[in-house]
Design a protein around this motif. Sequence first.
Motif, mmCIF file in Angstrom:
data_model
loop_
_atom_site.group_PDB
_atom_site.id
_atom_site.type_symbol
_atom_site.label_atom_id
_atom_site.label_comp_id
_atom_site.label_asym_id
_atom_site.label_seq_id
_atom_site.Cartn_x
_atom_site.Cartn_y
_atom_site.Cartn_z
ATOM 1 N N LYS A 47 53.911 -7.399 52.358
ATOM 2 C CA LYS A 47 54.631 -6.328 52.826
ATOM 3 C C LYS A 47 56.259 -6.603 52.157
ATOM 4 C CE LYS A 47 55.564 -3.284 56.316
ATOM 5 N NZ LYS A 47 55.381 -2.615 57.766
ATOM 6 N N GLY A 48 56.527 -7.877 52.358
ATOM 7 C CA GLY A 48 57.850 -8.197 51.881
ATOM 8 C C GLY A 48 58.137 -7.836 50.652
ATOM 9 N N MET A 49 57.235 -7.881 49.690
ATOM 10 C CA MET A 49 57.322 -7.552 48.245
ATOM 11 C C MET A 49 57.407 -6.076 47.849
ATOM 12 S SD MET A 49 54.667 -10.432 46.983
ATOM 13 C CE MET A 49 55.170 -12.111 46.873
ATOM 14 N N THR A 50 57.162 -5.331 48.784
ATOM 15 C CA THR A 50 57.224 -3.649 48.606
ATOM 16 C C THR A 50 58.491 -2.928 48.885
ATOM 17 O OG1 THR A 50 56.613 -3.473 50.869
ATOM 18 C CG2 THR A 50 54.784 -4.058 49.205
ATOM 19 N N GLU A 51 58.592 -1.931 48.235
ATOM 20 C CA GLU A 51 59.518 -0.791 48.394
ATOM 21 C C GLU A 51 59.005 0.166 49.135
ATOM 22 O OE1 GLU A 51 61.263 -0.307 44.700
ATOM 23 O OE2 GLU A 51 61.477 -2.460 44.333
ATOM 24 N N PRO A 52 59.593 0.863 50.231
ATOM 25 C CA PRO A 52 59.191 2.055 50.991
ATOM 26 C C PRO A 52 58.782 3.232 50.222
ATOM 27 C CG PRO A 52 60.910 1.181 51.983
ATOM 28 C CD PRO A 52 60.853 0.554 50.743
#
Length: 157
Positions: free
Chosen positions: A21-26
């Motif tokens: 999740k920390g590697m994603t962009e909304p």
Amino acid sequence: KQADRNWGTSIQCCLRPSECKGMTEPANRYVVQQHIPNPLLTEDGHKCHIKFYTLLIGMEDGVKWNLYTYQDAYICISPHRWSPDDTSIETQVTIIRNERMSEVKCWKAWPTAYPKCKAAVAQVIGRAIQGGKLEGRPSQKQFEIFSADFVVDVAGK
């Protein structure tokens, strides 16, 4: 990786699901794939996958489909020797089509893997036809060429 990206672009690897999740962009959509913990490596210790090509022909009756598989697939090999703890792209991602199976000297599993790949593709296509996801066009012969990627594990699955 981002859902709309191909050729290994935007792939990110992590050791734990909680890191994803920390590697994603909304604003983006992602595909998350679980790591295969025990891939069958090349003889010199590199991770690899099979690029398997097929031809699907829909007959003029709009009902019958014929599936053909190309036995001389490609083997795609990562540049670095594999380690389960190395999350670098050079170790984990296998996008470069290195050699045709008929020419490869570093991976001997193809004679066993080929029938399994063929059966898996036939099963997926069969389900797509039965589920109405593939519909023939009466009075028109149609075809599609596509590929499927397979990673074989040490158990041959």
